[in-house]
Design a protein around this motif. Structure first.
Motif, PDB file in Angstrom:
ATOM      1  N   MET A   1       0.841  -1.176   0.000  1.00 19.38           N
ATOM      2  CA  MET A   1       0.000   0.000   0.000  1.00 19.38           C
ATOM      3  C   MET A   1       0.890   1.245   0.000  1.00 19.38           C
ATOM      4  SD  MET A   1      -3.060   0.766   2.545  1.00 19.38           S
ATOM      5  CE  MET A   1      -2.987   2.098   3.634  1.00 19.38           C
ATOM      6  N   LEU A   2       0.550   2.195  -0.800  1.00 21.35           N
ATOM      7  CA  LEU A   2       1.311   3.439  -0.900  1.00 21.35           C
ATOM      8  C   LEU A   2       0.546   4.578  -0.239  1.00 21.35           C
ATOM      9  CD1 LEU A   2       2.503   3.184  -4.605  1.00 21.35           C
ATOM     10  CD2 LEU A   2       3.826   2.726  -2.547  1.00 21.35           C
ATOM     11  N   LEU A   3       1.276   5.397   0.490  1.00 18.38           N
ATOM     12  CA  LEU A   3       0.695   6.534   1.196  1.00 18.38           C
ATOM     13  C   LEU A   3       1.147   7.835   0.549  1.00 18.38           C
ATOM     14  CD1 LEU A   3       1.673   5.339   4.770  1.00 18.38           C
ATOM     15  CD2 LEU A   3      -0.563   5.085   3.701  1.00 18.38           C
ATOM     16  N   THR A   4       0.308   8.845   0.615  1.00 19.67           N
ATOM     17  CA  THR A   4       0.759  10.183   0.227  1.00 19.67           C
ATOM     18  C   THR A   4       1.753  10.643   1.291  1.00 19.67           C
ATOM     19  OG1 THR A   4      -0.967  11.309   1.473  1.00 19.67           O
ATOM     20  CG2 THR A   4      -1.474  10.741  -0.830  1.00 19.67           C
ATOM     21  N   VAL A   5       2.508  11.661   0.970  1.00 18.80           N
ATOM     22  CA  VAL A   5       3.451  12.211   1.947  1.00 18.80           C
ATOM     23  C   VAL A   5       2.699  12.702   3.175  1.00 18.80           C
ATOM     24  CG1 VAL A   5       5.155  14.034   2.354  1.00 18.80           C
ATOM     25  CG2 VAL A   5       5.142  12.783   0.181  1.00 18.80           C
ATOM     26  N   GLU A   6       1.566  13.313   2.972  1.00 15.34           N
ATOM     27  CA  GLU A   6       0.775  13.824   4.086  1.00 15.34           C
ATOM     28  C   GLU A   6       0.271  12.684   4.974  1.00 15.34           C
ATOM     29  OE1 GLU A   6       0.460  14.691   0.893  1.00 15.34           O
ATOM     30  OE2 GLU A   6       1.002  16.816   0.940  1.00 15.34           O
ATOM     31  N   ALA A   7      -0.203  11.589   4.365  1.00 17.41           N
ATOM     32  CA  ALA A   7      -0.689  10.440   5.141  1.00 17.41           C
ATOM     33  C   ALA A   7       0.461   9.780   5.903  1.00 17.41           C
ATOM     34  CB  ALA A   7      -1.373   9.437   4.221  1.00 17.41           C
ATOM     35  N   ALA A   8       1.629   9.693   5.277  1.00 20.64           N
ATOM     36  CA  ALA A   8       2.796   9.128   5.945  1.00 20.64           C
ATOM     37  C   ALA A   8       3.188  10.001   7.133  1.00 20.64           C
ATOM     38  CB  ALA A   8       3.961   9.002   4.963  1.00 20.64           C
ATOM     39  N   ALA A   9       3.131  11.306   6.963  1.00 20.69           N
ATOM     40  CA  ALA A   9       3.455  12.233   8.055  1.00 20.69           C
ATOM     41  C   ALA A   9       2.479  12.049   9.215  1.00 20.69           C
ATOM     42  CB  ALA A   9       3.422  13.673   7.555  1.00 20.69           C
ATOM     43  N   ARG A  10       1.206  11.880   8.911  1.00 18.27           N
ATOM     44  CA  ARG A  10       0.206  11.664   9.965  1.00 18.27           C
ATOM     45  C   ARG A  10       0.498  10.366  10.717  1.00 18.27           C
ATOM     46  NH1 ARG A  10      -3.303  13.728   6.092  1.00 18.27           N
ATOM     47  NH2 ARG A  10      -4.004  11.658   5.465  1.00 18.27           N
ATOM     48  N   ARG A  11       0.897   9.323  10.001  1.00 18.29           N
ATOM     49  CA  ARG A  11       1.202   8.045  10.663  1.00 18.29           C
ATOM     50  C   ARG A  11       2.365   8.183  11.637  1.00 18.29           C
ATOM     51  NH1 ARG A  11       0.238   2.546   7.348  1.00 18.29           N
ATOM     52  NH2 ARG A  11      -1.905   2.987   6.796  1.00 18.29           N
ATOM     53  N   LEU A  12       3.315   9.043  11.305  1.00 23.76           N
ATOM     54  CA  LEU A  12       4.467   9.255  12.187  1.00 23.76           C
ATOM     55  C   LEU A  12       4.238  10.388  13.187  1.00 23.76           C
ATOM     56  CD1 LEU A  12       7.478   8.897   9.719  1.00 23.76           C
ATOM     57  CD2 LEU A  12       6.779   7.303  11.512  1.00 23.76           C
ATOM     58  N   SER A  13       3.109  11.060  13.059  1.00 21.19           N
ATOM     59  CA  SER A  13       2.788  12.218  13.911  1.00 21.19           C
ATOM     60  C   SER A  13       3.850  13.301  13.792  1.00 21.19           C
ATOM     61  CB  SER A  13       2.625  11.794  15.376  1.00 21.19           C
ATOM     62  OG  SER A  13       1.566  10.879  15.499  1.00 21.19           O
ATOM     63  N   VAL A  14       4.250  13.580  12.538  1.00 19.57           N
ATOM     64  CA  VAL A  14       5.204  14.654  12.259  1.00 19.57           C
ATOM     65  C   VAL A  14       4.592  15.585  11.218  1.00 19.57           C
ATOM     66  CG1 VAL A  14       7.211  13.219  12.800  1.00 19.57           C
ATOM     67  CG2 VAL A  14       6.427  13.374  10.440  1.00 19.57           C
ATOM     68  N   SER A  15       5.211  16.726  11.036  1.00 16.48           N
ATOM     69  CA  SER A  15       4.710  17.683  10.044  1.00 16.48           C
ATOM     70  C   SER A  15       5.066  17.221   8.634  1.00 16.48           C
ATOM     71  CB  SER A  15       5.314  19.063  10.297  1.00 16.48           C
ATOM     72  OG  SER A  15       6.696  19.049   9.971  1.00 16.48           O
ATOM     73  N   ARG A  16       4.397  17.817   7.681  1.00 19.87           N
ATOM     74  CA  ARG A  16       4.681  17.534   6.269  1.00 19.87           C
ATOM     75  C   ARG A  16       6.130  17.906   5.941  1.00 19.87           C
ATOM     76  NH1 ARG A  16       4.033  20.577   1.489  1.00 19.87           N
ATOM     77  NH2 ARG A  16       3.332  19.327  -0.280  1.00 19.87           N
ATOM     78  N   THR A  17       6.594  19.009   6.476  1.00 25.61           N
ATOM     79  CA  THR A  17       7.968  19.457   6.249  1.00 25.61           C
ATOM     80  C   THR A  17       8.972  18.442   6.788  1.00 25.61           C
ATOM     81  OG1 THR A  17       7.270  21.765   6.356  1.00 25.61           O
ATOM     82  CG2 THR A  17       9.618  21.322   6.691  1.00 25.61           C
ATOM     83  N   THR A  18       8.723  17.941   7.993  1.00 29.29           N
ATOM     84  CA  THR A  18       9.607  16.935   8.579  1.00 29.29           C
ATOM     85  C   THR A  18       9.593  15.673   7.732  1.00 29.29           C
ATOM     86  OG1 THR A  18       9.317  17.826  10.792  1.00 29.29           O
ATOM     87  CG2 THR A  18      10.048  15.526  10.632  1.00 29.29           C
ATOM     88  N   VAL A  39       4.848   6.957  -0.385  1.00 25.82           N
ATOM     89  CA  VAL A  39       5.643   6.278   0.632  1.00 25.82           C
ATOM     90  C   VAL A  39       5.018   4.898   0.876  1.00 25.82           C
ATOM     91  CG1 VAL A  39       6.483   6.379   3.005  1.00 25.82           C
ATOM     92  CG2 VAL A  39       6.164   8.504   1.703  1.00 25.82           C
ATOM     93  N   PRO A  40       5.785   3.832   0.632  1.00 21.89           N
ATOM     94  CA  PRO A  40       5.248   2.506   0.955  1.00 21.89           C
ATOM     95  C   PRO A  40       4.992   2.392   2.458  1.00 21.89           C
ATOM     96  CG  PRO A  40       7.200   2.322  -0.440  1.00 21.89           C
ATOM     97  CD  PRO A  40       7.108   3.757   0.012  1.00 21.89           C
ATOM     98  N   ALA A  41       3.878   1.797   2.841  1.00 24.70           N
ATOM     99  CA  ALA A  41       3.553   1.647   4.257  1.00 24.70           C
ATOM    100  C   ALA A  41       4.668   0.895   4.985  1.00 24.70           C
ATOM    101  CB  ALA A  41       2.221   0.921   4.413  1.00 24.70           C
ATOM    102  N   GLU A  42       5.301  -0.053   4.290  1.00 22.47           N
ATOM    103  CA  GLU A  42       6.388  -0.825   4.900  1.00 22.47           C
ATOM    104  C   GLU A  42       7.577   0.074   5.250  1.00 22.47           C
ATOM    105  OE1 GLU A  42       5.504  -1.709   1.449  1.00 22.47           O
ATOM    106  OE2 GLU A  42       3.777  -2.707   2.332  1.00 22.47           O
ATOM    107  N   ALA A  43       7.769   1.157   4.489  1.00 26.57           N
ATOM    108  CA  ALA A  43       8.878   2.074   4.755  1.00 26.57           C
ATOM    109  C   ALA A  43       8.683   2.787   6.090  1.00 26.57           C
ATOM    110  CB  ALA A  43       9.018   3.083   3.621  1.00 26.57           C
TER     111      ALA A  43
END
Length: 59
Positions: A1-18, A39-43
């Motif tokens: 499964m592939l995530l947008t950068v924004e969705a990946a940031a939410r999963r890590l609880s970090v900002s889009r910039t980070t 961003v692959p979910a596995e990443a």
């Protein structure tokens, strides 16, 4: 499964910039599909595991 950068940031609880900083540094893997970065979910899982291992070794 592939995530947008924004969705990946939410999963890590970090900002889009980070998140973009993590991608640029190579800390988190990503792929390009056309003009979009995904961003692959596995990443995300692999990154969190590396962080946990590094912190265990530092303690």
């Amino acid at each position: 499964m592939l995530l947008t950068v924004e969705a990946a940031a939410r999963r890590l609880s970090v900002s889009r910039t980070t998140m973009f900083r993590l991608l640029k540094s190579g800390a988190v893997d990503s792929v390009r599909i056309g003009h979009a970065r995904r961003v692959p979910a596995e990443a995300i899982t692999a990154y969190v595991q590396r962080l946990a291992e590094e912190q265990q070794h530092a303690a």
